[in-house]
Motif scaffolding. Sequence first.
Motif, PDB file in Angstrom:
ATOM      1  N   ASP A 173      72.153   3.386 102.653  1.00 31.48           N
ATOM      2  CA  ASP A 173      72.287   1.931 102.563  1.00 31.48           C
ATOM      3  C   ASP A 173      73.753   1.589 102.314  1.00 31.48           C
ATOM      4  OD1 ASP A 173      72.736   2.507  99.851  1.00 31.48           O
ATOM      5  OD2 ASP A 173      70.657   2.129  99.299  1.00 31.48           O
ATOM      6  N   ASN A 174      74.049   0.420 101.796  1.00 26.54           N
ATOM      7  CA  ASN A 174      75.437  -0.032 101.660  1.00 26.54           C
ATOM      8  C   ASN A 174      76.058   0.263 100.301  1.00 26.54           C
ATOM      9  OD1 ASN A 174      75.650  -1.088 104.266  1.00 26.54           O
ATOM     10  ND2 ASN A 174      74.584  -2.950 103.660  1.00 26.54           N
ATOM     11  N   ARG A 175      75.355   1.013  99.489  1.00 29.31           N
ATOM     12  CA  ARG A 175      75.944   1.438  98.225  1.00 29.31           C
ATOM     13  C   ARG A 175      76.771   2.699  98.430  1.00 29.31           C
ATOM     14  NH1 ARG A 175      70.628   1.912  94.758  1.00 29.31           N
ATOM     15  NH2 ARG A 175      70.001   2.844  96.745  1.00 29.31           N
ATOM     16  N   ILE A 176      77.681   2.954  97.501  1.00 30.77           N
ATOM     17  CA  ILE A 176      78.610   4.080  97.636  1.00 30.77           C
ATOM     18  C   ILE A 176      78.542   4.942  96.383  1.00 30.77           C
ATOM     19  CG2 ILE A 176      81.049   4.739  97.818  1.00 30.77           C
ATOM     20  CD1 ILE A 176      81.507   2.098  99.304  1.00 30.77           C
ATOM     21  N   LEU A 177      78.468   6.257  96.585  1.00 28.73           N
ATOM     22  CA  LEU A 177      78.675   7.206  95.498  1.00 28.73           C
ATOM     23  C   LEU A 177      80.129   7.646  95.517  1.00 28.73           C
ATOM     24  CD1 LEU A 177      75.606   9.629  95.708  1.00 28.73           C
ATOM     25  CD2 LEU A 177      75.909   7.693  94.159  1.00 28.73           C
ATOM     26  N   TYR A 178      80.756   7.716  94.356  1.00 26.45           N
ATOM     27  CA  TYR A 178      82.113   8.255  94.298  1.00 26.45           C
ATOM     28  C   TYR A 178      82.312   9.019  92.995  1.00 26.45           C
ATOM     29  CZ  TYR A 178      83.486   4.358  91.172  1.00 26.45           C
ATOM     30  OH  TYR A 178      83.590   3.477  90.138  1.00 26.45           O
ATOM     31  N   SER A 179      83.334   9.841  92.992  1.00 30.54           N
ATOM     32  CA  SER A 179      83.651  10.688  91.841  1.00 30.54           C
ATOM     33  C   SER A 179      84.971  10.248  91.244  1.00 30.54           C
ATOM     34  CB  SER A 179      83.731  12.152  92.287  1.00 30.54           C
ATOM     35  OG  SER A 179      84.160  12.975  91.221  1.00 30.54           O
ATOM     36  N   SER A 180      85.050  10.227  89.913  1.00 26.00           N
ATOM     37  CA  SER A 180      86.302   9.847  89.252  1.00 26.00           C
ATOM     38  C   SER A 180      86.347  10.445  87.858  1.00 26.00           C
ATOM     39  CB  SER A 180      86.414   8.321  89.164  1.00 26.00           C
ATOM     40  OG  SER A 180      87.584   7.945  88.454  1.00 26.00           O
ATOM     41  N   ASP A 181      87.565  10.762  87.412  1.00 28.87           N
ATOM     42  CA  ASP A 181      87.762  11.103  86.006  1.00 28.87           C
ATOM     43  C   ASP A 181      88.385   9.891  85.316  1.00 28.87           C
ATOM     44  OD1 ASP A 181      90.424  11.075  86.730  1.00 28.87           O
ATOM     45  OD2 ASP A 181      90.860  13.105  86.090  1.00 28.87           O
ATOM     46  N   LYS A 182      88.801  10.076  84.059  1.00 28.47           N
ATOM     47  CA  LYS A 182      89.449   8.994  83.322  1.00 28.47           C
ATOM     48  C   LYS A 182      90.805   9.465  82.831  1.00 28.47           C
ATOM     49  CE  LYS A 182      85.384   6.419  81.753  1.00 28.47           C
ATOM     50  NZ  LYS A 182      84.650   5.878  80.582  1.00 28.47           N
ATOM     51  N   GLY A 183      91.845   8.769  83.266  1.00 33.54           N
ATOM     52  CA  GLY A 183      93.185   9.078  82.786  1.00 33.54           C
ATOM     53  C   GLY A 183      93.665  10.467  83.123  1.00 33.54           C
ATOM     54  N   GLY A 184      93.120  11.047  84.188  1.00 31.28           N
ATOM     55  CA  GLY A 184      93.554  12.385  84.578  1.00 31.28           C
ATOM     56  C   GLY A 184      93.038  13.499  83.689  1.00 31.28           C
ATOM     57  N   ASN A 185      91.901  13.263  82.980  1.00 29.18           N
ATOM     58  CA  ASN A 185      91.390  14.304  82.076  1.00 29.18           C
ATOM     59  C   ASN A 185      90.579  15.382  82.796  1.00 29.18           C
ATOM     60  OD1 ASN A 185      88.987  13.001  82.662  1.00 29.18           O
ATOM     61  ND2 ASN A 185      88.555  12.354  80.565  1.00 29.18           N
ATOM     62  N   GLU A 186      90.377  15.237  84.119  1.00 31.29           N
ATOM     63  CA  GLU A 186      89.665  16.197  84.970  1.00 31.29           C
ATOM     64  C   GLU A 186      88.178  16.300  84.640  1.00 31.29           C
ATOM     65  OE1 GLU A 186      91.594  19.950  85.471  1.00 31.29           O
ATOM     66  OE2 GLU A 186      93.550  19.064  85.868  1.00 31.29           O
ATOM     67  N   ILE A 187      87.673  15.443  83.754  1.00 31.88           N
ATOM     68  CA  ILE A 187      86.233  15.414  83.452  1.00 31.88           C
ATOM     69  C   ILE A 187      85.604  14.372  84.371  1.00 31.88           C
ATOM     70  CG2 ILE A 187      84.489  15.040  81.672  1.00 31.88           C
ATOM     71  CD1 ILE A 187      86.531  15.939  79.606  1.00 31.88           C
ATOM     72  N   THR A 188      85.252  14.817  85.564  1.00 39.98           N
ATOM     73  CA  THR A 188      84.758  13.901  86.587  1.00 39.98           C
ATOM     74  C   THR A 188      83.304  13.512  86.333  1.00 39.98           C
ATOM     75  OG1 THR A 188      84.283  15.851  87.926  1.00 39.98           O
ATOM     76  CG2 THR A 188      86.315  14.658  88.411  1.00 39.98           C
ATOM     77  N   HIS A 189      82.985  12.276  86.669  1.00 37.54           N
ATOM     78  CA  HIS A 189      81.614  11.776  86.675  1.00 37.54           C
ATOM     79  C   HIS A 189      81.306  11.247  88.069  1.00 37.54           C
ATOM     80  CE1 HIS A 189      81.281  10.964  82.015  1.00 37.54           C
ATOM     81  NE2 HIS A 189      81.624  12.201  82.312  1.00 37.54           N
ATOM     82  N   ILE A 190      80.013  11.061  88.348  1.00 36.48           N
ATOM     83  CA  ILE A 190      79.591  10.450  89.606  1.00 36.48           C
ATOM     84  C   ILE A 190      79.197   9.008  89.323  1.00 36.48           C
ATOM     85  CG2 ILE A 190      77.938  10.536  91.511  1.00 36.48           C
ATOM     86  CD1 ILE A 190      77.678  13.549  90.960  1.00 36.48           C
ATOM     87  N   TYR A 191      79.769   8.114  90.096  1.00 35.38           N
ATOM     88  CA  TYR A 191      79.535   6.684  89.906  1.00 35.38           C
ATOM     89  C   TYR A 191      78.849   6.091  91.130  1.00 35.38           C
ATOM     90  CZ  TYR A 191      82.855   6.926  86.001  1.00 35.38           C
ATOM     91  OH  TYR A 191      83.495   7.238  84.823  1.00 35.38           O
ATOM     92  N   LEU A 192      78.123   4.999  90.886  1.00 37.09           N
ATOM     93  CA  LEU A 192      77.512   4.215  91.948  1.00 37.09           C
ATOM     94  C   LEU A 192      78.238   2.879  92.040  1.00 37.09           C
ATOM     95  CD1 LEU A 192      75.081   3.609  93.915  1.00 37.09           C
ATOM     96  CD2 LEU A 192      73.976   2.561  91.927  1.00 37.09           C
ATOM     97  N   ARG A 193      78.647   2.529  93.246  1.00 39.30           N
ATOM     98  CA  ARG A 193      79.205   1.188  93.481  1.00 39.30           C
ATOM     99  C   ARG A 193      78.186   0.389  94.265  1.00 39.30           C
ATOM    100  NH1 ARG A 193      81.689  -2.482  96.674  1.00 39.30           N
ATOM    101  NH2 ARG A 193      83.557  -3.529  95.857  1.00 39.30           N
ATOM    102  N   ASN A 194      77.711  -0.705  93.652  1.00 41.99           N
ATOM    103  CA  ASN A 194      76.718  -1.562  94.282  1.00 41.99           C
ATOM    104  C   ASN A 194      77.380  -2.532  95.261  1.00 41.99           C
ATOM    105  OD1 ASN A 194      74.237  -0.699  92.830  1.00 41.99           O
ATOM    106  ND2 ASN A 194      75.394  -1.393  91.039  1.00 41.99           N
ATOM    107  N   GLU A 195      76.552  -3.205  96.051  1.00 34.86           N
ATOM    108  CA  GLU A 195      77.079  -4.130  97.051  1.00 34.86           C
ATOM    109  C   GLU A 195      77.824  -5.298  96.426  1.00 34.86           C
ATOM    110  OE1 GLU A 195      74.759  -5.014 100.653  1.00 34.86           O
ATOM    111  OE2 GLU A 195      73.187  -3.785  99.762  1.00 34.86           O
ATOM    112  N   ASP A 196      77.429  -5.674  95.200  1.00 33.90           N
ATOM    113  CA  ASP A 196      78.108  -6.802  94.553  1.00 33.90           C
ATOM    114  C   ASP A 196      79.411  -6.395  93.870  1.00 33.90           C
ATOM    115  OD1 ASP A 196      77.253  -5.422  92.339  1.00 33.90           O
ATOM    116  OD2 ASP A 196      75.911  -6.979  91.582  1.00 33.90           O
ATOM    117  N   GLY A 197      79.784  -5.105  94.003  1.00 30.70           N
ATOM    118  CA  GLY A 197      81.029  -4.631  93.421  1.00 30.70           C
ATOM    119  C   GLY A 197      80.882  -4.032  92.046  1.00 30.70           C
ATOM    120  N   SER A 198      79.711  -4.174  91.425  1.00 31.05           N
ATOM    121  CA  SER A 198      79.497  -3.581  90.096  1.00 31.05           C
ATOM    122  C   SER A 198      79.368  -2.073  90.220  1.00 31.05           C
ATOM    123  CB  SER A 198      78.239  -4.160  89.449  1.00 31.05           C
ATOM    124  OG  SER A 198      77.093  -3.851  90.233  1.00 31.05           O
ATOM    125  N   THR A 199      79.698  -1.353  89.155  1.00 34.90           N
ATOM    126  CA  THR A 199      79.633   0.112  89.158  1.00 34.90           C
ATOM    127  C   THR A 199      78.778   0.612  88.006  1.00 34.90           C
ATOM    128  OG1 THR A 199      81.645   0.321  87.827  1.00 34.90           O
ATOM    129  CG2 THR A 199      81.906   0.309  90.226  1.00 34.90           C
TER     130      THR A 199
END
Length: 445
Positions: free
Chosen positions: A1-27
């Motif tokens: 569908d039109n939602r997106i999965l993406y991976s990101s850490d915080k501040g370069g700490n290399e502790i990545t999580h998987i995030y969902l970005r919804n169609e309305d822009g919320s994560t």
Amino acid sequence: DNRILYSSDKGGNEITHIYLRNEDGSTQDLTPGEKAKAGFFDWSFDEKSFYYVSNARNPQFFDLYEMDIAAFSPKMIFQNDEGFGMGAISRDKRFLALAKTITNHNSDMYLYDIEKKEMRHLTPHEGDVTYSPLSFSADSQSLYFLTNENSEYSYLKRYDIGPGNSETVEKADWDILYSYFSRNEKYRVTGINEDGRTVIKVHDMTTNQTVVLPALPGGNISSVNVSKSETKMAFYFNGSRMPNNLYVYDFETGKYTQLTDTLNPEIDPQDLVEAEVVRYKSFDGLEIPAIYYKPHNVKAGDMLPALVMVHGGPGGQARVGYNPRVQFLVNHGYVVIDVNNRGSSGYGKTFFKMDDKKHGDVDLDDCVWAKKYLISTGYVEPEKVAIVGGSYGGYMVLAALTFRPDEFAAGVDLFGISNWVRTLESIPPWWTSFKDALYEEMGNP
């Protein structure tokens, strides 16, 4: 569908999580936990769920989870207590292929029956052999994998789960990097690491013929992706004088369409230079491959500055492709040689082992002899040869300035390692399963 999965850490700490970005822009953080590192693994074949790994249970090891995309509720598929690497999961969700790293030159492969909760060791062997699981067949009855068993180079084999036998599927005179099937197994795509370039072969499994790919000038096809309908193929195309561009190829008509044009319009590709694969003899007669860049319009009597480049790793590889930094330097009159010193990948397992516990010594001399090769051209100024590299290549720069202080006029260390003992003592918990491999490569502090 039109939602997106993406991976990101915080501040370069290399502790990545998987995030969902919804169609309305919320994560939404799908894998929360301050110290838990998660990574996307694969989609299920029915696309109603995806698999991911996480060390939430034990910081040292990554367990495998499945998460449905309706409620985003995770369930553990495999509890990993022995530092296995995830290889592939079968379409029927019954089998999981696992890799076990022993050293950089030695590994094992296992098959886990999720239904029966049984583990099968597939590769008992002696000596240094690598095994790397790739994918299961569509009927979930066979496992395709890479190995360099009885060979200098990795090749493709298939293991049949029922009878427990295996056979060779494809070999080349270089390492096979990967091989995978289109959705319904009409095509099999193979990538071969041929002398610093990726050569793609597409096999039509219905005719047992190799597909004739478009003949595009001045570059290489890479990153092939066959559509679900198996009627079209997307691929990237690049070369020394052009960055990646995306194309679509129609299997039925044999025609292709370029979708992107990514070179900065202010740059004339004719001002850029073609990379050349060269070889030179090192201090002990060993032949060293390298990627060579020569400025345009070099005239008799010219004496140019030059750079010896060293790739990261250890065990990386200098490859042919678009390198804007190198092109910038060559455009400004520098000769550049990008060295594949002993210990580099892509040139056989014997060559790959040659720098173990000798870093900053024999591999460094390969770089010194690259300087001698530059000078032998007759148009490089002997007093104006510098050495440059990042990460492990940065360490090699520091080693050159420390252990061979009279060889290079300058050194540029880009985020290089200066203290291997400190590095080995401060590796993160999730590198635990690779410690022995690191010690075999570098030494145990």
